[in-house]
Design an enzyme around this catalytic site. Structure first.
Site, PDB file in Angstrom:
ATOM      1  N   LEU A   1       1.007  -1.293   0.062  1.00  0.00           N
ATOM      2  CA  LEU A   1      -0.644  -0.352  -0.137  1.00  0.00           C
ATOM      3  C   LEU A   1       0.775   1.518  -0.144  1.00  0.00           C
ATOM      4  O   LEU A   1       0.116   2.113   0.127  1.00  0.00           O
ATOM      5  CB  LEU A   1      -1.170   0.102   1.018  1.00  0.00           C
ATOM      6  CG  LEU A   1      -2.458  -1.009   1.572  1.00  0.00           C
ATOM      7  CD1 LEU A   1      -2.611  -1.004   2.293  1.00  0.00           C
ATOM      8  CD2 LEU A   1      -2.716  -1.630  -0.175  1.00  0.00           C
TER       9      LEU A   1
ATOM     10  N   TYR B   1      20.221   3.928   6.082  1.00  0.00           N
ATOM     11  CA  TYR B   1      18.753   3.269   5.119  1.00  0.00           C
ATOM     12  C   TYR B   1      20.191   2.889   4.129  1.00  0.00           C
ATOM     13  O   TYR B   1      19.673   1.496   3.655  1.00  0.00           O
ATOM     14  CB  TYR B   1      17.875   4.406   4.967  1.00  0.00           C
ATOM     15  CG  TYR B   1      17.263   4.109   3.641  1.00  0.00           C
ATOM     16  CD1 TYR B   1      16.653   3.105   3.576  1.00  0.00           C
ATOM     17  CD2 TYR B   1      17.442   4.900   2.265  1.00  0.00           C
ATOM     18  CE1 TYR B   1      15.531   3.139   2.242  1.00  0.00           C
ATOM     19  CE2 TYR B   1      17.012   4.830   1.142  1.00  0.00           C
ATOM     20  CZ  TYR B   1      16.050   3.275   0.719  1.00  0.00           C
ATOM     21  OH  TYR B   1      15.046   4.082  -0.135  1.00  0.00           O
TER      22      TYR B   1
HETATM   23  P1  NAD Z   1       6.483   3.737   1.128  1.00  0.00           P
HETATM   24  O1  NAD Z   1       6.509   3.686   3.026  1.00  0.00           O
HETATM   25  O2  NAD Z   1       5.684   4.472   0.861  1.00  0.00           O
HETATM   26  O3  NAD Z   1       6.048   2.367   1.781  1.00  0.00           O
HETATM   27  C1  NAD Z   1       6.376   1.006   1.761  1.00  0.00           C
HETATM   28  C2  NAD Z   1       4.831   0.192   2.700  1.00  0.00           C
HETATM   29  O4  NAD Z   1       5.606  -0.896   3.216  1.00  0.00           O
HETATM   30  C3  NAD Z   1       4.060   1.513   3.754  1.00  0.00           C
HETATM   31  O5  NAD Z   1       2.604   0.809   2.842  1.00  0.00           O
HETATM   32  C4  NAD Z   1       4.268  -0.018   5.490  1.00  0.00           C
HETATM   33  O6  NAD Z   1       2.685   0.091   5.744  1.00  0.00           O
HETATM   34  C5  NAD Z   1       4.882  -0.939   4.625  1.00  0.00           C
HETATM   35  N1  NAD Z   1       5.842  -1.713   5.678  1.00  0.00           N
HETATM   36  C6  NAD Z   1       6.461  -0.586   6.686  1.00  0.00           C
HETATM   37  N2  NAD Z   1       6.864  -1.669   7.969  1.00  0.00           N
HETATM   38  C7  NAD Z   1       6.466  -2.741   7.103  1.00  0.00           C
HETATM   39  C8  NAD Z   1       6.493  -4.095   7.998  1.00  0.00           C
HETATM   40  N3  NAD Z   1       6.978  -4.233   9.119  1.00  0.00           N
HETATM   41  N4  NAD Z   1       5.456  -4.799   7.525  1.00  0.00           N
HETATM   42  C9  NAD Z   1       4.443  -4.936   6.412  1.00  0.00           C
HETATM   43  N5  NAD Z   1       4.884  -3.751   4.860  1.00  0.00           N
HETATM   44  C10 NAD Z   1       5.431  -2.783   6.292  1.00  0.00           C
HETATM   45  O7  NAD Z   1       7.634   2.734   0.843  1.00  0.00           O
HETATM   46  P2  NAD Z   1       7.935   2.881  -0.801  1.00  0.00           P
HETATM   47  O8  NAD Z   1       8.496   4.373  -1.019  1.00  0.00           O
HETATM   48  O9  NAD Z   1       6.795   2.292  -1.793  1.00  0.00           O
HETATM   49  O10 NAD Z   1       9.380   2.252  -1.332  1.00  0.00           O
HETATM   50  C11 NAD Z   1       9.009   1.105  -1.220  1.00  0.00           C
HETATM   51  C12 NAD Z   1      10.141   0.611  -1.512  1.00  0.00           C
HETATM   52  O11 NAD Z   1      10.844   0.912  -2.940  1.00  0.00           O
HETATM   53  C13 NAD Z   1      11.414   0.589  -0.060  1.00  0.00           C
HETATM   54  O12 NAD Z   1      12.401  -0.639  -0.606  1.00  0.00           O
HETATM   55  C14 NAD Z   1      12.928   1.597  -0.491  1.00  0.00           C
HETATM   56  O13 NAD Z   1      13.311   1.652  -0.257  1.00  0.00           O
HETATM   57  C15 NAD Z   1      12.390   1.809  -2.141  1.00  0.00           C
HETATM   58  N6  NAD Z   1      12.551   2.700  -2.425  1.00  0.00           N
HETATM   59  C16 NAD Z   1      11.950   3.436  -2.828  1.00  0.00           C
HETATM   60  C17 NAD Z   1      12.363   4.801  -3.820  1.00  0.00           C
HETATM   61  C18 NAD Z   1      11.343   6.378  -3.502  1.00  0.00           C
HETATM   62  O14 NAD Z   1      11.471   7.270  -4.113  1.00  0.00           O
HETATM   63  N7  NAD Z   1       9.814   6.359  -3.370  1.00  0.00           N
HETATM   64  C19 NAD Z   1      13.260   5.118  -3.913  1.00  0.00           C
HETATM   65  C20 NAD Z   1      14.506   4.364  -4.076  1.00  0.00           C
HETATM   66  C21 NAD Z   1      13.968   3.080  -3.030  1.00  0.00           C
HETATM   67  N1  SER Z   2      14.198   8.208  -2.331  1.00  0.00           N
HETATM   68  C1  SER Z   2      14.353   6.873  -0.985  1.00  0.00           C
HETATM   69  C2  SER Z   2      14.753   8.362   0.113  1.00  0.00           C
HETATM   70  O1  SER Z   2      14.699   9.262  -0.159  1.00  0.00           O
HETATM   71  C3  SER Z   2      15.371   6.836  -2.015  1.00  0.00           C
HETATM   72  O2  SER Z   2      16.009   5.748  -1.608  1.00  0.00           O
HETATM   73  O3  SER Z   2      14.598   7.682   0.927  1.00  0.00           O
END
Ligand code: NAD
Ligand code: SER
Length: 318
Positions: free
Chosen positions: A10, A142
Site C-alpha cells: 500500500l 537506510y
Molecule cells: P513507503 O513508505 O511509501 O511504503 C512502504 C510500505 O511498507 C508502507 O505501506 C508500510 O505500511 C509498509 N510497511 C512498513 N513496515 C512494514 C512491515 N514491517 N511489514 C509489512 N509492511 C510494512 O515506501 P516506498 O516508497 O513505497 O518504498 C518501497 C521500496 O522501494 C522500499 O524498499 C524503498 O527503500 C524502495 N525505494 C523507494 C524509493 C522512493 O523514492 N520511493 C527510492 C528508492 C528505493
Molecule cells: N527516495 C528514497 C529516499 O529518499 C531513496 O531511496 O529515501
C-alpha cells in the site's frame, strides 16, 4: 511471474506496482500484504489483501502456500529520513524483513525482487556517472541496510540459487500514494504546494542534484527485469537506473513555466541535506540499458507537466 505476492503493497511504490500487475496478471493473482489497511481502499477491495508484517514468517508462509505464489516483490521498508529517527527499528524491518522474505523464497522456490536505492552509495562514491560497481560506504542507516540487502540477495542467489533481482531506485515521483519519509520526497511535495499555495519551502539546498525516475518508468523496470532472460543478467543485485538528474532550483524553474507566480524558498533540514549530500548526482545506468533494455520515457519536462495536470485534477475533485 504467475502468482505474485507484494509486501509493503500500500506504499508509494507498492500501490502502483500492484495496479499494474493486477492489470497484467489478474486481480486474484496479485496478493497484497501490508501492516496497515487505512489507505488505497480500492486496491484492498479488488483482490487478495492481508495484514501481515514482513518479519512474520509463519503468517506469510501460509499466505504463500494458499495462493501458490511463485514471485515475491518485497517493498516493505523504512525510508531514509524516517530511518534516521529510529535506526534500530529501521534496521530490524529492512534487514529482518528481507531475510524472512529470502527464506520464504528459498523454501517455496519463488523469484524475489527487492529494490535497493541511490542510498546504497556514500560520500566516497564517485558523484558523477556513478558506475554500476564502485565504492559503497553509505553513512545513513537506510543506506547501510540497502547495501547489506544487495549482498544478502547475492548470497541467496549464489548459495541457494534463489532467483533474486533488484534495481537501485533513484527518487521516485508519483501522485497516487504519498511518499513514506524519504529524502527525495521534496520532488513530490513541491507540486502540491505549487498548486495550492504558489510557494514551496524546500528542505534541501537549491543546488542539490539527485537522480529521479517517474513511477511509470519504475514499474516498467520492475516488470522488465523480472521477465528478463537470466543469462543476460551480470549484476542481479542491484542495477543502477535513472531517467533525470536535477536540483530543486531546476525543478522550480520547470514548474514556473506552468505557474509563473510560483516561488521556492529554502529552509534546509540538516538531516535530509546530510543524506542528500552523501548520495550521487547522477548514476551511470548503461548496464541496465544493455542487459535488460531499461529505457525510461519521462524526462523533467514531461514529468512536471504530467504531475501538475494530475495533481490539479485530483485536488479539484477533493
Ligand atoms: P513507503 O513508505 O511509501 O511504503 C512502504 C510500505 O511498507 C508502507 O505501506 C508500510 O505500511 C509498509 N510497511 C512498513 N513496515 C512494514 C512491515 N514491517 N511489514 C509489512 N509492511 C510494512 O515506501 P516506498 O516508497 O513505497 O518504498 C518501497 C521500496 O522501494 C522500499 O524498499 C524503498 O527503500 C524502495 N525505494 C523507494 C524509493 C522512493 O523514492 N520511493 C527510492 C528508492 C528505493
Ligand atoms: N527516495 C528514497 C529516499 O529518499 C531513496 O531511496 O529515501
Amino acid at each position: 511471474m504467475k502468482k505474485i505476492l507484494i509486501s509493503g503493497a500500500l506504499g508509494q511504490v507498492g500501490s502502483e506496482i500492484a495496479l499494474a500487475l493486477r492489470e497484467l496478471y489478474g486481480n486474484e493473482n496479485v496478493i497484497l500484504v501490508d501492516i496497515r489497511d487505512n489507505v488505497n481502499v480500492d486496491l484492498i477491495s479488488k483482490g487478495p489483501f492481508y495484514i501481515a508484517d514482513c518479519r512474520d514468517r509463519e503468517k506469510l508462509s501460509t499466505i504463500i502456500k494458499n495462493h501458490q505464489v511463485d514471485t515475491i516483490i518485497h517493498l516493505a521498508a523504512i525510508l531514509s529520513a524516517k530511518a534516521e529517527q529510529n535506526p534500530v527499528r529501521a534496521w530490524d524491518i529492512n534487514i529482518n524483513g528481507l531475510t524472512t522474505m529470502l527464506e520464504l523464497a528459498k523454501e517455496f522456490n519463488c523469484s524475489l525482487f527487492t529494490p535497493s536505492s541511490i542510498g546504497a552509495f556514500g560520500s566516497s562514491t564517485p558523484k558523477d556517472n556513478t558506475p554500476q560497481v564502485t565504492i559503497q560506504r553509505p553513512s545513513c542507516i537506510y543506506g547501510i541496510s540497502k547495501v547489506s540487502g544487495e549482498l544478502l540477495c547475492d548470497y541467496y542467489y549464489n548459495k541457494y540459487n534463489v532467483d533474486t533481482r533488484g534495481v537501485r531506485f533513484p527518487g521516485l515521483i508519483s501522485y497516487l500514494t504519498p511518499p513514506g519519509g524519504g529524502t527525495t520526497d521534496y520532488a513530490i511535495e513541491i507540486f502540491y504546494d505549487a498548486i495550492k499555495y504558489k510557494k514551496y519551502v524546500c528542505p534541501l539546498k537549491e543546488d542539490t542534484y539527485l537522480d529521479m525516475l517517474y513511477i511509470s518508468d519504475a514499474v516498467k523496470a520492475v516488470i522488465d527485469l523480472m521477465n528478463a532472460d537470466p543469462s543476460k543478467l551480470k549484476h542481479r543485485n542491484a542495477y543502477n537506473i535513472t531517467a533525470m538528474s536535477f536540483s530543486p532550483k531546476e525543478l522550480a524553474a520547470e514548474i514556473k513555466k506552468h505557474i509563473p507566480e510560483f516561488e521556492i524558498v529554502y529552509e534546509v533540514d540538516p538531516i535530509k541535506q546530510r543524506i542528500a549530500d552523501s548520495w550521487p548526482n547522477k548514476l551511470d545506468d548503461s548496464e541496465a540499458r544493455e542487459q535488460w533494455g531499461f529505457n525510461p520515457s519521462y524526462d523533467l519536462e514531461k514529468m512536471v507537466s504530467l504531475m501538475l495536470d494530475n495533481i490539479s485534477r485530483r485536488l479539484n475533485n477533493d
